[in-house]
Scaffold this motif. Structure first.
Motif, short mmCIF file in Angstrom:
data_model
loop_
_atom_site.label_atom_id
_atom_site.label_comp_id
_atom_site.label_asym_id
_atom_site.label_seq_id
_atom_site.Cartn_x
_atom_site.Cartn_y
_atom_site.Cartn_z
N ALA A 1 0.83 -1.20 0.00
CA ALA A 1 0.00 0.00 0.00
C ALA A 1 0.87 1.25 0.00
CB ALA A 1 -0.94 0.00 1.21
N TRP A 2 1.97 1.22 0.75
CA TRP A 2 2.88 2.37 0.82
C TRP A 2 3.42 2.72 -0.57
CZ3 TRP A 2 4.13 5.88 4.41
CH2 TRP A 2 5.28 6.65 4.22
N HIS A 3 3.57 1.69 -1.41
CA HIS A 3 4.10 1.88 -2.76
C HIS A 3 3.00 1.84 -3.81
CE1 HIS A 3 8.23 1.85 -1.40
NE2 HIS A 3 7.90 0.87 -0.60
N GLY A 4 1.79 2.17 -3.39
CA GLY A 4 0.68 2.28 -4.33
C GLY A 4 0.30 0.97 -5.00
N GLY A 5 0.57 -0.15 -4.34
CA GLY A 5 0.23 -1.46 -4.89
C GLY A 5 1.23 -1.98 -5.91
N ASP A 6 2.30 -1.23 -6.16
CA ASP A 6 3.32 -1.64 -7.13
C ASP A 6 4.33 -2.56 -6.46
OD1 ASP A 6 5.29 -1.90 -9.05
OD2 ASP A 6 5.44 0.25 -9.48
N ALA A 7 4.23 -3.86 -6.73
CA ALA A 7 5.10 -4.84 -6.09
C ALA A 7 6.56 -4.64 -6.48
CB ALA A 7 4.65 -6.26 -6.44
N ARG A 8 6.83 -4.29 -7.73
CA ARG A 8 8.21 -4.07 -8.17
C ARG A 8 8.84 -2.90 -7.42
NH1 ARG A 8 9.80 -6.94 -12.58
NH2 ARG A 8 11.42 -5.45 -13.12
N GLU A 9 8.07 -1.83 -7.24
CA GLU A 9 8.57 -0.66 -6.50
C GLU A 9 8.83 -1.03 -5.04
OE1 GLU A 9 10.09 2.96 -5.86
OE2 GLU A 9 9.49 2.21 -7.81
N ALA A 10 7.93 -1.82 -4.44
CA ALA A 10 8.10 -2.24 -3.05
C ALA A 10 9.36 -3.10 -2.89
CB ALA A 10 6.87 -3.02 -2.58
N ILE A 11 9.57 -4.03 -3.82
CA ILE A 11 10.75 -4.89 -3.76
C ILE A 11 12.02 -4.05 -3.94
CG2 ILE A 11 12.01 -6.73 -4.95
CD1 ILE A 11 9.23 -7.98 -5.53
N SER A 12 11.99 -3.12 -4.88
CA SER A 12 13.13 -2.25 -5.12
C SER A 12 13.49 -1.46 -3.86
CB SER A 12 12.83 -1.30 -6.28
OG SER A 12 13.89 -0.41 -6.48
N ALA A 13 12.48 -0.90 -3.21
CA ALA A 13 12.72 -0.12 -1.99
C ALA A 13 13.28 -1.01 -0.88
CB ALA A 13 11.43 0.55 -1.53
N LEU A 14 12.76 -2.21 -0.74
CA LEU A 14 13.25 -3.11 0.30
C LEU A 14 14.69 -3.54 0.03
CD1 LEU A 14 10.04 -5.23 0.88
CD2 LEU A 14 11.03 -3.55 2.44
N LEU A 15 15.03 -3.75 -1.24
CA LEU A 15 16.41 -4.10 -1.58
C LEU A 15 17.36 -2.94 -1.32
CD1 LEU A 15 15.87 -6.19 -4.84
CD2 LEU A 15 16.62 -7.03 -2.60
N GLU A 16 16.90 -1.71 -1.60
CA GLU A 16 17.72 -0.54 -1.29
C GLU A 16 17.93 -0.41 0.22
OE1 GLU A 16 16.03 2.94 -3.09
OE2 GLU A 16 16.19 2.09 -5.11
N ASP A 17 16.89 -0.68 1.00
CA ASP A 17 17.01 -0.66 2.45
C ASP A 17 18.01 -1.71 2.92
OD1 ASP A 17 15.15 1.36 2.61
OD2 ASP A 17 13.50 0.06 3.27
N CYS A 18 17.93 -2.89 2.34
CA CYS A 18 18.85 -3.97 2.70
C CYS A 18 20.30 -3.58 2.38
CB CYS A 18 18.47 -5.24 1.95
SG CYS A 18 19.46 -6.67 2.38
N GLN A 19 20.52 -2.99 1.22
CA GLN A 19 21.86 -2.55 0.83
C GLN A 19 22.38 -1.49 1.81
OE1 GLN A 19 22.10 -0.65 -3.01
NE2 GLN A 19 24.26 -1.13 -3.21
N HIS A 20 21.52 -0.55 2.18
CA HIS A 20 21.91 0.49 3.13
C HIS A 20 22.29 -0.12 4.48
CE1 HIS A 20 21.92 4.16 5.47
NE2 HIS A 20 21.05 3.60 6.29
N LEU A 21 21.49 -1.07 4.96
CA LEU A 21 21.77 -1.68 6.25
C LEU A 21 23.05 -2.52 6.22
CD1 LEU A 21 18.16 -2.64 7.32
CD2 LEU A 21 19.60 -0.81 8.25
N ARG A 22 23.32 -3.18 5.08
CA ARG A 22 24.58 -3.92 4.94
C ARG A 22 25.77 -2.98 5.01
NH1 ARG A 22 24.95 -9.16 2.57
NH2 ARG A 22 22.93 -10.19 2.59
#
Length: 68
Positions: A19-40
């Motif tokens: 919902a935060w990404h307007g229902g766009d699963a690709r955008e949600a996955i992209s944001a989560l991967l960016e978060d993961c990269q930042h945390l690493r």
């Protein structure tokens, strides 16, 4: 001492992320991967800055171990 266990992710959390990404699963996955990269990166910086004595020999693991 028992090892820590992570709580299971509830389905509404997944719906909230979508919902935060307007229902766009690709955008949600992209944001989560960016978060993961930042945390690493943050973990790598912490590992370099923290002495072994400070962490009492503990070393971080960059990959999680799933026992499921």
């Amino acid at each position: 001492m028992k090892p820590l266990s992570l709580p299971k992710i509830e389905p509404d959390v997944i719906e909230d992320v979508l919902a935060w990404h307007g229902g766009d699963a690709r955008e949600a996955i992209s944001a989560l991967l960016e978060d993961c990269q930042h945390l690493r990166l943050q973990l790598a910086l912490t590992e370099a800055a923290a002495s072994s004595g400070f962490t009492r020999g503990w070393r971080p693991h960059f990959d999680r171990s799933d026992n499921a």
